[in-house]
Design an enzyme around this catalytic site. Structure first.
Site, PDB file in Angstrom:
ATOM      1  CE  LYS A   1      27.969  -4.112  -5.499  1.00 35.64           C
ATOM      2  NZ  LYS A   1      28.434  -3.000  -6.559  1.00 35.64           N
TER       3      LYS A   1
ATOM      4  CG  HIS B   1       3.674   4.089   8.876  1.00 35.99           C
ATOM      5  ND1 HIS B   1       3.876   4.831   7.747  1.00 35.99           N
ATOM      6  CD2 HIS B   1       3.307   2.743   8.363  1.00 35.99           C
ATOM      7  CE1 HIS B   1       3.681   4.151   6.845  1.00 35.99           C
ATOM      8  NE2 HIS B   1       3.396   2.968   7.146  1.00 35.99           N
TER       9      HIS B   1
ATOM     10  NE  ARG C   1      -1.616  -2.295   2.842  1.00 32.96           N
ATOM     11  CZ  ARG C   1      -1.724  -3.748   2.189  1.00 32.96           C
ATOM     12  NH1 ARG C   1      -2.532  -3.866   1.458  1.00 32.96           N
ATOM     13  NH2 ARG C   1      -0.647  -4.547   2.587  1.00 32.96           N
ATOM     14  CB  THR C   2       3.442   2.540   2.261  1.00 32.79           C
ATOM     15  OG1 THR C   2       2.655   2.249   3.451  1.00 32.79           O
ATOM     16  CG2 THR C   2       4.189   3.910   2.518  1.00 32.79           C
TER      17      THR C   2
ATOM     18  NE  ARG D   1       7.363   0.931   4.746  1.00 35.16           N
ATOM     19  CZ  ARG D   1       6.097   0.544   4.718  1.00 35.16           C
ATOM     20  NH1 ARG D   1       5.883  -0.945   4.411  1.00 35.16           N
ATOM     21  NH2 ARG D   1       5.191   0.940   4.753  1.00 35.16           N
TER      22      ARG D   1
HETATM   23  C1  NCD Z   1       2.035  -1.255   8.243  1.00 35.88           C
HETATM   24  C2  NCD Z   1       3.548  -0.962   8.342  1.00 35.88           C
HETATM   25  O1  NCD Z   1       4.458  -1.154   7.227  1.00 35.88           O
HETATM   26  O2  NCD Z   1       4.040  -0.456   9.369  1.00 35.88           O
HETATM   27  N1  NCD Z   1       1.797  -1.342   6.672  1.00 35.88           N
HETATM   28  C3  NCD Z   1       1.438  -0.313   6.201  1.00 35.88           C
HETATM   29  O3  NCD Z   1       2.288   0.507   5.924  1.00 35.88           O
HETATM   30  N2  NCD Z   1       0.052  -0.090   5.837  1.00 35.88           N
HETATM   31  C4  NCD Z   1       1.742  -2.270   8.892  1.00 35.88           C
HETATM   32  C5  NCD Z   1       2.291  -3.625   9.157  1.00 35.88           C
HETATM   33  O4  NCD Z   1       3.286  -4.000   8.278  1.00 35.88           O
HETATM   34  O5  NCD Z   1       1.634  -4.394   9.613  1.00 35.88           O
END
Ligand code: NCD
Length: 330
Positions: A104, A155, A73-74, A127
């Site tokens: 590396k 997040h 999703r993100t 991320r």
């Molecule tokens: C979450 C995350 O990556 O923190 N997912 C997201 O970004 N929608 C939740 C998860 O991984 O459980």
């Protein structure tokens, strides 16, 4: 909002406190005005996307999206957001941990500086599994860094889309009762959302429900209480379900467990099923940042209270709004 960047200083347009800045922690949001500003823009973005109207707000921008952890999703919503906004140069790399020079032994600061040099990006979306990754990247980058998930800690864009979902689904009602369920120790989404609620909706009552060993960090609980939020902690979901306006379900974060055995001990502790949900209110909603494993029975998906697919759709509009305001093109 702190973390101003030299290359894009904030001039004019007082309402936009995001322009040219990093967005690395939800704690940067300090007022309802910032939320109103962003959410009204997200509404406009929704309108454009629903009408299939291609925007050109980022047609002179270069966007780098670097993901060192899995994402559906993100990642896709950030990439789609940049594209709906007319971004012409989108360097979107999933699997950075395997396909970049990280494998590396290259450090995050070196990679961040490299990406700036090799792409002339105007913004980096990151991320990464380390709690401090976004802060570190922001320190080395001359351009704004957006945190798309850092370790177990933050997040912030998820918190924005979660709040946007709550407001759209339930209105801006005071005193909402939110039950946050699952892996509250390792999950980052509930931490950012709870902190955001404490600032913009301190009358919200939060009940954390988890198995022993997966409780929310004590510092988070005491911090929320200091800010005036009523916080309860429970192990039994049935005790509190009938009161909830929002049930925010999370996945047991398998990747942070020391062993498969430890994970199997808590896996499946809470499962939301149509039968269980008979005890919940009619007008409440069930949210989940996804991915789900076994926490929500898919048979519940057709219940109007299942808001999680609507919630993920909101991620696109929030991320469009955020990219537009940071790049100063709103
Ligand atoms: C979450 C995350 O990556 O923190 N997912 C997201 O970004 N929608 C939740 C998860 O991984 O459980």
């Amino acid at each position: 909002m702190a973390f101003n960047k030299g290359r894009k200083s904030s001039k004019g347009h007082l309402a936009n406190s995001f322009r040219g800045k990093d967005f690395i922690s939800i704690e940067q949001i300090t007022s309802q005005e910032e939320i109103n500003f962003l959410f009204s823009l997200a509404d406009k973005m929704r309108g454009a996307v629903v009408e299939k109207r291609q925007l050109n707000l980022l047609d002179d921008s270069t966007v780098a999206i670097l993901f060192y952890q899995p994402s559906t999703r993100t990642f896709t919503s950030f990439k789609a957001a940049a594209m709906w906004l007319g971004g012409q140069r989108i360097i979107a790399i999933p699997g950075m941990e395997a396909y970049s020079s990280a494998i590396k032994g290259e450090s995050l600061p070196d990679t961040i500086r490299t990406i700036e040099e090799t792409t002339r990006a105007d913004i980096i979306v990151l991320r990464h599994p380390d709690d401090q990754s976004s802060e570190i990247a922001a320190r080395y980058a001359e351009i704004p860094v957006v945190n798309a998930g850092s370790g177990k800690k933050e997040h912030p864009t998820q918190a924005l889309l979660d709040l946007y979902t709550i407001q759209r689904e339930l209105g801006g009602r005071d005193g909402l009762k939110i039950v946050m369920l699952g892996d509250l120790k390792n999950g980052r989404t509930i931490k950012s959302l709870a902190k955001l609620l404490a600032v913009v909706a301190p009358s919200t009552e939060i009940t954390f429900v988890s198995s022993p060993g997966l409780a929310a960090p004590p510092e988070l609980v005491s911090d929320l209480r200091k800010k005036g939020v009523v916080v309860q902690e429970r192990e039994n979901l049935e005790e509190v379900l009938s009161q909830a306006d929002v049930l925010y379900v999370t996945r047991i974060q398998k990747e942070w467990f020391a062993s498969q055995e430890e994970y199997l001990k808590v896996k499946g502790s809470y499962v939301i099923s149509p039968e269980l949900m008979q005890a919940a209110k009619k007008g409440m909603i069930v949210m989940h940042p996804f991915p789900r494993v076994d926490e929500i029975d898919p048979r519940f998906d057709k219940d109007p209270r299942a808001a999680y697919f609507r919630q993920m759709a909101n991620g696109l509009y929030i991320r469009m709004a955020l990219l537009a305001v940071i790049l100063g093109r709103n």
